[in-house]
Write a protein that holds these residues in place. Structure first.
Motif, short mmCIF file in Angstrom:
data_model
loop_
_atom_site.label_atom_id
_atom_site.label_comp_id
_atom_site.label_asym_id
_atom_site.label_seq_id
_atom_site.Cartn_x
_atom_site.Cartn_y
_atom_site.Cartn_z
N CYS A 248 0.86 -1.01 -0.04
CA CYS A 248 -0.09 -0.03 -0.05
C CYS A 248 0.93 1.25 -0.07
O CYS A 248 1.63 1.45 0.68
CB CYS A 248 -0.88 0.04 1.20
SG CYS A 248 -2.20 1.26 1.15
N SER A 249 0.72 2.12 -1.02
CA SER A 249 1.59 3.34 -1.20
C SER A 249 0.70 4.69 -0.42
O SER A 249 0.91 5.70 -0.82
CB SER A 249 1.68 3.48 -2.80
OG SER A 249 0.46 3.76 -3.35
N ARG A 253 1.04 8.70 -1.06
CA ARG A 253 -0.17 9.28 -1.60
C ARG A 253 -0.91 10.36 -0.69
O ARG A 253 -1.55 11.37 -1.22
CB ARG A 253 -1.27 8.20 -2.19
CG ARG A 253 -0.78 7.52 -3.26
CD ARG A 253 -1.86 6.34 -3.60
NE ARG A 253 -1.69 5.59 -4.84
CZ ARG A 253 -2.24 6.15 -6.11
NH1 ARG A 253 -3.05 7.20 -6.00
NH2 ARG A 253 -2.01 5.42 -6.99
N ILE A 254 -0.95 10.10 0.65
CA ILE A 254 -1.65 11.11 1.47
C ILE A 254 -1.12 12.31 1.57
O ILE A 254 -1.37 13.38 1.57
CB ILE A 254 -1.74 10.43 2.95
CG1 ILE A 254 -3.05 9.27 2.89
CG2 ILE A 254 -2.15 11.45 3.88
CD1 ILE A 254 -3.26 8.57 3.98
N ARG A 255 0.36 12.19 1.47
CA ARG A 255 1.18 13.28 1.47
C ARG A 255 1.08 14.30 0.29
O ARG A 255 1.10 15.54 0.35
CB ARG A 255 2.60 12.91 1.94
CG ARG A 255 3.01 12.48 3.20
CD ARG A 255 4.41 11.86 3.03
NE ARG A 255 5.39 12.94 3.35
CZ ARG A 255 5.89 13.58 4.25
NH1 ARG A 255 5.45 13.15 5.56
NH2 ARG A 255 6.82 14.49 4.37
N CYS A 279 -6.22 5.57 5.59
CA CYS A 279 -6.10 5.04 4.16
C CYS A 279 -7.21 3.70 4.27
O CYS A 279 -7.12 2.98 5.01
CB CYS A 279 -4.99 4.40 4.01
SG CYS A 279 -4.80 3.33 2.64
N GLU A 280 -8.06 3.94 3.32
CA GLU A 280 -9.44 2.83 3.13
C GLU A 280 -8.53 1.61 2.62
O GLU A 280 -9.38 0.64 2.94
CB GLU A 280 -10.30 3.49 2.03
CG GLU A 280 -11.15 4.60 2.59
CD GLU A 280 -12.25 5.01 1.72
OE1 GLU A 280 -13.49 4.52 1.72
OE2 GLU A 280 -11.83 5.32 0.51
N PHE A 281 -7.38 1.43 2.16
CA PHE A 281 -6.99 0.16 1.76
C PHE A 281 -6.51 -0.60 2.85
O PHE A 281 -6.96 -1.75 3.01
CB PHE A 281 -5.70 0.41 0.67
CG PHE A 281 -6.53 0.67 -0.62
CD1 PHE A 281 -6.78 -0.17 -1.64
CD2 PHE A 281 -6.59 2.24 -1.09
CE1 PHE A 281 -7.27 -0.02 -2.87
CE2 PHE A 281 -7.03 2.33 -2.41
CZ PHE A 281 -7.34 1.45 -3.25
#
Length: 300
Positions: A248-249, A253-255, A279-281
């Motif tokens: 999971c990246s 991605r959030i940043r 993170c939903e993942f």
């Protein structure tokens, strides 16, 4: 369980009819994805099938980046998303109405109601365009819905079957077998067996349909043995298996998502001076104080 039975993709070809295929099996990777959420069994099963089917579809493509298989509907399960990177990294998540799922029970893809299936290829190269194909949800399984996509949108003869099972010890297993006609094999020319292309395709679809869920999920049956059992008369040739992993990246991605806002907008999200994003993942929570937000926004 044999050490290499699951968490990989086995590419193969049927030389006598110029068909290509993939056998995908997931074990620990699937557990890692599902154990991070408290999904009802029916939802977890649907998501497992989406993940293994998405991995099979992605492995047929030539791309660098991310392939996403997404099913969206108006039923108790509103969304299923499975990502596969070109390096074999998988992640997936589901959105659903807990009370409605509990009321309906295990109704498979029917839990999605009416909706659509989407295929998205997001290249990692700068300046490359994202591709997306969408079809209405059709069929009794996610694999059948994906097969409908190829029949409607790509018009490439494609067959998929998938199986999912939760073992008595709580571990999940999933597998997907996919066959596709190579583009240059189209038309009505004879195959090595003297059949027309269409006749040979129908023949291998019968062989494929004879594969049971137990065979697909048998940890003691190596992929090469299963493929030989099914297609030994069609000159099956398997390539070395390619490993899969749960990746999971979300941190990156959030940043990156935070940089889409200015400082005031980000701080408006804060509670007690801390911005919290999930993170939903992978169900991870990321918490940033004001100094960390300033550092993130200062990074180009």
């Amino acid at each position: 369980m044999t050490s290499n039975a699951f968490d990989n993709i086995t590419p193969f070809q049927l030389e006598s009819g110029r068909l290509r295929g993939r056998l995908v099996r997931l074990g620990a990777v699937l557990d890692n994805m599902l154990d991070k959420h408290d999904y009802p069994a029916a939802v977890a099963s649907l998501l497992a099938e989406t993940a293994v089917t998405g991995a099979a579809l992605a492995s047929m493509l030539k791309y660098e980046g991310r392939f996403t298989l997404q099913a969206k509907g108006d039923g108790p399960v509103r969304l299923l998303v499975a990502d596969t990177t070109h390096t074999g990294g998988l992640r997936a998540y589901a959105r659903y109405d807990t009370s409605a799922v509990t009321t309906m029970g295990d109704e498979g893809i029917g839990l999605l109601g009416k909706g659509y299936l989407a295929f998205t290829v997001e290249p990692s190269g700068e300046g490359q365009e994202t591709y997306q194909g969408i079809v209405p949800l059709r069929g009794a399984t996610v694999a059948a819905a994906a097969q409908h996509y190829f029949r409607q949108s790509e018009q490439i003869p494609t067959g998929l079957i998938a199986a999912v099972r939760r073992e008595p010890d709580g571990h999940w297993r999933a597998a997907c077998l996919m066959l596709q006609q190579m583009p240059e094999a189209g038309g009505q020319g004879a195959t090595a067996d003297g059949m027309t292309t269409q006749e040979f395709w129908q023949h291998v679809m019968v062989l494929m349909s004879s594969c049971t869920p137990e065979e697909l999920l048998d940890a003691e049956l190596p992929a090469t043995d299963l493929l030989y059992r099914l297609f030994h008369g069609e000159q099956v040739r398997a390539a070395p298996a390619m490993p899969l992993s749960h990746v999971c990246s979300c941190a990156t991605r959030i940043r990156a998502a935070l940089r889409l806002f200015n400082r005031e907008e980000v701080l408006d999200m804060a509670q007690d001076g801390v911005v919290t994003l999930h993170c939903e993942f992978c169900n991870s929570a990321y918490r940033y104080n004001e100094a960390e937000i300033a550092e993130i926004l200062a990074t180009s």
